[in-house]
Scaffold this active site. Structure first.
Site, PDB file in Angstrom:
ATOM      1  CB  VAL A 245       1.149  11.659  -5.506  1.00 44.06           C
ATOM      2  CG1 VAL A 245       1.881  10.166  -5.376  1.00 44.06           C
ATOM      3  CG2 VAL A 245      -0.080  11.546  -5.437  1.00 44.06           C
TER       4      VAL A 245
ATOM      5  CG  HIS B  18       4.750  12.286  -9.695  1.00 43.57           C
ATOM      6  ND1 HIS B  18       4.547  12.097  -8.735  1.00 43.57           N
ATOM      7  CD2 HIS B  18       3.412  13.325 -10.053  1.00 43.57           C
ATOM      8  CE1 HIS B  18       3.665  13.483  -7.479  1.00 43.57           C
ATOM      9  NE2 HIS B  18       2.951  13.844  -9.386  1.00 43.57           N
TER      10      HIS B  18
HETATM   11  P1  AMP Z   1       0.796  16.018  -8.768  1.00 39.42           P
HETATM   12  O1  AMP Z   1       0.155  17.117  -8.426  1.00 39.42           O
HETATM   13  O2  AMP Z   1       2.287  16.804  -9.436  1.00 39.42           O
HETATM   14  O3  AMP Z   1       1.849  15.420  -7.290  1.00 39.42           O
HETATM   15  O4  AMP Z   1       0.088  15.129  -9.800  1.00 39.42           O
HETATM   16  C1  AMP Z   1      -0.246  14.160  -8.880  1.00 39.42           C
HETATM   17  C2  AMP Z   1      -1.395  13.586 -10.277  1.00 39.42           C
HETATM   18  O5  AMP Z   1      -1.280  11.737 -10.137  1.00 39.42           O
HETATM   19  C3  AMP Z   1      -2.597  13.850 -10.539  1.00 39.42           C
HETATM   20  O6  AMP Z   1      -2.635  14.859 -12.193  1.00 39.42           O
HETATM   21  C4  AMP Z   1      -3.348  13.241 -10.706  1.00 39.42           C
HETATM   22  O7  AMP Z   1      -4.025  13.072 -11.182  1.00 39.42           O
HETATM   23  C5  AMP Z   1      -2.345  11.870 -10.538  1.00 39.42           C
HETATM   24  N1  AMP Z   1      -3.617  10.647  -9.769  1.00 39.42           N
HETATM   25  C6  AMP Z   1      -3.994  10.548  -8.419  1.00 39.42           C
HETATM   26  N2  AMP Z   1      -4.326   9.408  -8.802  1.00 39.42           N
HETATM   27  C7  AMP Z   1      -3.775   8.588  -8.857  1.00 39.42           C
HETATM   28  C8  AMP Z   1      -4.298   6.937  -9.752  1.00 39.42           C
HETATM   29  N3  AMP Z   1      -4.918   6.253  -9.556  1.00 39.42           N
HETATM   30  N4  AMP Z   1      -3.619   7.113 -11.224  1.00 39.42           N
HETATM   31  C9  AMP Z   1      -3.178   7.814 -11.806  1.00 39.42           C
HETATM   32  N5  AMP Z   1      -3.220   8.799 -11.852  1.00 39.42           N
HETATM   33  C10 AMP Z   1      -3.310   9.618 -10.537  1.00 39.42           C
END
Ligand code: AMP
Length: 117
Positions: A98, A102
């Site tokens: 994402v 974060h």
């Molecule tokens: P990253 O791989 O560091 O970009 O982490 C993205 C994170 O976003 C992953 O751990 C997902 O499980 C989390 N994620 C994706 N969609 C959602 C959502 N709707 N609400 C909460 N977390 C999410």
């Protein structure tokens, strides 16, 4: 700036539900939808920045506010003393999925080796 195709901007805008555990004027913390530890909270700036480097470059004060929110969350979750891991996945080699900056707070049990080989 809210970008309509950014998942986390849509969470900030209230268009997609999330389990919010802490909020400030500039940051939001919510539970990861697919938790990798007993406590797995994501901490984001409300403003869109693609990754932590972009965030720190554009607005170091906001980057500091993200870290202050991390401190507030680990205190509220009761894991400040037991410990936690803070991860900012960035770019393809970092496994970022994402592209809105974060930090992952992982806690509540021993998190294990930093990386597996
Ligand atoms: P990253 O791989 O560091 O970009 O982490 C993205 C994170 O976003 C992953 O751990 C997902 O499980 C989390 N994620 C994706 N969609 C959602 C959502 N709707 N609400 C909460 N977390 C999410």
């Amino acid at each position: 700036m809210v970008t309509s195709d950014c998942l986390f901007c849509r969470i900030v805008a209230g268009e997609i539900p999330a389990t919010v555990v802490h909020e400030t004027a500039t940051t939001l913390a919510f539970r990861d939808i697919d938790p990798k530890a007993p406590v797995h909270v994501l901490v984001i700036p409300k403003a869109h920045h693609a990754d932590v480097s972009a965030l720190a470059g554009a607005d170091p004060g906001l980057a500091g506010e993200v870290l202050a929110t991390v401190a507030a969350v680990v205190a509220a979750e009761g894991v400040a003393a037991s410990g936690y891991r803070l991860i900012f996945n960035s770019g393809p080699d970092g496994g970022q999925e994402v592209f809105h900056a974060h930090g992952h707070i992982l806690a509540g049990a021993p998190i294990g080796p930093m990386v597996s080989r």
